[in-house]
Design a protein around this motif. Structure first.
Motif, PDB file in Angstrom:
ATOM      1  N   GLY A  39       0.812  -1.212   0.000  1.00  0.00           N
ATOM      2  CA  GLY A  39       0.000   0.000   0.000  1.00  0.00           C
ATOM      3  C   GLY A  39       0.843   1.258   0.000  1.00  0.00           C
ATOM      4  O   GLY A  39       0.539   2.230  -0.700  1.00  0.00           O
ATOM      5  N   TRP A  67      -5.775   6.954  -2.759  1.00  0.00           N
ATOM      6  CA  TRP A  67      -6.938   6.215  -2.254  1.00  0.00           C
ATOM      7  C   TRP A  67      -6.754   4.703  -2.431  1.00  0.00           C
ATOM      8  O   TRP A  67      -7.118   3.924  -1.547  1.00  0.00           O
ATOM      9  CB  TRP A  67      -8.195   6.681  -2.992  1.00  0.00           C
ATOM     10  CG  TRP A  67      -8.641   8.045  -2.610  1.00  0.00           C
ATOM     11  CD1 TRP A  67      -8.419   9.213  -3.279  1.00  0.00           C
ATOM     12  CD2 TRP A  67      -9.399   8.393  -1.448  1.00  0.00           C
ATOM     13  NE1 TRP A  67      -8.980  10.268  -2.610  1.00  0.00           N
ATOM     14  CE2 TRP A  67      -9.601   9.790  -1.489  1.00  0.00           C
ATOM     15  CE3 TRP A  67      -9.926   7.666  -0.383  1.00  0.00           C
ATOM     16  CZ2 TRP A  67     -10.291  10.477  -0.498  1.00  0.00           C
ATOM     17  CZ3 TRP A  67     -10.632   8.344   0.606  1.00  0.00           C
ATOM     18  CH2 TRP A  67     -10.809   9.736   0.540  1.00  0.00           C
ATOM     19  N   ILE A  68      -6.191   4.293  -3.560  1.00  0.00           N
ATOM     20  CA  ILE A  68      -5.942   2.860  -3.783  1.00  0.00           C
ATOM     21  C   ILE A  68      -4.930   2.345  -2.766  1.00  0.00           C
ATOM     22  O   ILE A  68      -5.114   1.274  -2.172  1.00  0.00           O
ATOM     23  CB  ILE A  68      -5.436   2.617  -5.221  1.00  0.00           C
ATOM     24  CG1 ILE A  68      -6.515   2.999  -6.235  1.00  0.00           C
ATOM     25  CG2 ILE A  68      -5.022   1.158  -5.407  1.00  0.00           C
ATOM     26  CD1 ILE A  68      -6.034   2.993  -7.668  1.00  0.00           C
ATOM     27  N   ALA A  88      -6.571   1.906   0.531  1.00  0.00           N
ATOM     28  CA  ALA A  88      -7.396   0.697   0.559  1.00  0.00           C
ATOM     29  C   ALA A  88      -6.540  -0.542   0.806  1.00  0.00           C
ATOM     30  O   ALA A  88      -6.935  -1.441   1.573  1.00  0.00           O
ATOM     31  CB  ALA A  88      -8.162   0.564  -0.755  1.00  0.00           C
ATOM     32  N   VAL A  89      -5.359  -0.609   0.194  1.00  0.00           N
ATOM     33  CA  VAL A  89      -4.460  -1.754   0.401  1.00  0.00           C
ATOM     34  C   VAL A  89      -3.932  -1.758   1.841  1.00  0.00           C
ATOM     35  O   VAL A  89      -3.868  -2.811   2.486  1.00  0.00           O
ATOM     36  CB  VAL A  89      -3.296  -1.712  -0.603  1.00  0.00           C
ATOM     37  CG1 VAL A  89      -2.322  -2.864  -0.344  1.00  0.00           C
ATOM     38  CG2 VAL A  89      -3.818  -1.788  -2.035  1.00  0.00           C
ATOM     39  N   VAL A 114       2.196   1.875  -3.400  1.00  0.00           N
ATOM     40  CA  VAL A 114       1.190   2.452  -4.290  1.00  0.00           C
ATOM     41  C   VAL A 114       1.027   3.950  -4.005  1.00  0.00           C
ATOM     42  O   VAL A 114       0.924   4.760  -4.929  1.00  0.00           O
ATOM     43  CB  VAL A 114      -0.164   1.728  -4.126  1.00  0.00           C
ATOM     44  CG1 VAL A 114      -1.250   2.437  -4.922  1.00  0.00           C
ATOM     45  CG2 VAL A 114      -0.039   0.277  -4.573  1.00  0.00           C
ATOM     46  N   ALA A 170      -5.873   9.449  -7.303  1.00  0.00           N
ATOM     47  CA  ALA A 170      -6.522   8.140  -7.119  1.00  0.00           C
ATOM     48  C   ALA A 170      -5.564   7.122  -6.511  1.00  0.00           C
ATOM     49  O   ALA A 170      -5.978   6.243  -5.744  1.00  0.00           O
ATOM     50  CB  ALA A 170      -7.052   7.639  -8.456  1.00  0.00           C
ATOM     51  N   SER A 171      -4.270   7.234  -6.836  1.00  0.00           N
ATOM     52  CA  SER A 171      -3.292   6.277  -6.309  1.00  0.00           C
ATOM     53  C   SER A 171      -3.231   6.323  -4.789  1.00  0.00           C
ATOM     54  O   SER A 171      -2.991   5.293  -4.137  1.00  0.00           O
ATOM     55  CB  SER A 171      -1.908   6.552  -6.894  1.00  0.00           C
ATOM     56  OG  SER A 171      -1.469   7.870  -6.580  1.00  0.00           O
TER      57      SER A 171
END
Length: 313
Positions: free
Chosen positions: A141, A280-281, A284-285, A144, A277-278
């Motif tokens: 995460g 938020w991704i 999430a991870v 990312v 967006a990266s």
């Protein structure tokens, strides 16, 4: 003897959990505002220096006895360094090059670091496979969030991200130190001792780094400092211990997942910040890693699957 109720999140505990996430999430915005006029170490001194006398008053109002002896106060100095002085300063310095929301996402790795550090240093906290998987997801995460392109370069922004991750590691070490050295003291006394210890450490460090604090500050800066100290420190500790008593330590860790959304929302509302967006991704991870580390979600799914299978048979 009446059996002790299992700690759970009721409506009151849920409201307090959201309140704690809000005041800790707000600390990233308060810091960004204060950084317009002050350096990271001075902000840290303001945050702990204002909180110390208020916590002392609360300790006296509750008629709690302060411990005596160099050993316990030495432990408070170490705790103050690991849980306040070092991580606050690192995060504030990191925020000179990072958005508050992004810093909060990286700081969310604290729980993952905590599980691994506890597994390595504490005999009663074994390093189970799910904790290793959770740690791997946390690292993924972070990768990312940081971005693949940034991993091979060295820039001020990358150093700022590393500073926030180092702060998360410091928090993890602090949790182990508290378990080993401060477990026999009342929580509010520990909070005061820790804040007092960090204040003692920050006074000479700040004078050496920044000189005498400038008191001719803009009203918005004073408001940000008050928010950091009164809301994100004093009120936060009161909520923290109330949730701990009502809902238990396991449920309290859920606040780690709630802080970044609040920090990101406040950053957008007050400062007009927006994250890619990266980010938020990556969050999430990291959140998935925290859930795997915690283990309760997996156990609940396994129990539900078992119950469904038995019912069908």
């Amino acid at each position: 003897m009446t059996p002790m109720a299992t700690p759970r999140i009721d409506l009151t505990a849920a409201a307090m959990l959201l309140g704690l996430a809000a005041v800790w999430g707000g600390s990233f915005v308060f810091a960004e505002i204060a950084l317009r006029e002050l350096g990271p170490m001075t902000i840290t001194l303001h945050r702990v220096g204002w909180a110390a006398p208020l916590l002392f008053v609360l300790v006296r109002l509750k008629r709690l006895a302060l411990p005596r002896g160099w050993r316990i106060w030495g432990s408070y100095l170490v705790m103050g360094a690991l849980n306040n002085a070092i991580p606050f300063t690192l995060i504030f310095w990191g925020q000179t090059a990072l958005e508050g929301g992004l810093a909060s996402i990286l700081n969310a790795t604290t729980a993952v670091f905590g599980a691994v550090v506890a597994g390595l240093l504490l005999r009663d906290e074994p390093l189970l496979p799910r904790k290793l998987i959770g740690a791997a997801l946390g690292v993924l995460g972070v990768a990312v969030v940081v971005g693949a392109d940034a991993l091979g370069t060295l820039s001020l922004r990358n150093l700022a991200q590393l500073a926030v991750l180092a702060a998360a590691l410091s928090y993890a070490l602090a949790s182990v130190w508290a378990r080993v050295r401060l477990g026999d003291q009342p929580p509010l006394v520990n909070a005061f001792g820790m804040i007092a210890g960090s204040t003692i450490l920050m006074i000479p460090a700040t004078l050496w780094s920044d000189g005498l604090p400038d008191l001719a500050l803009a009203p918005v800066t004073w408001a940000a400092l008050a928010g950091l100290s009164l809301l994100s420190t004093v009120l936060a500790y009161l909520l923290y211990f109330a949730i701990l008593r009502r809902a238990g330590a396991a449920n309290l860790t859920l606040v780690t997942l709630l802080i970044p959304p609040f920090a990101i929302f406040f950053g957008w509302l007050v400062l007009g910040e927006a994250l890619p967006a990266s980010a938020w991704i990556g969050f999430a991870v990291i959140a998935l890693g925290l859930l795997v580390t915690d283990g309760r979600a997996a156990r609940a799914l396994a129990a539900r699957y078992f119950l469904h299978t038995v019912t069908k048979e």
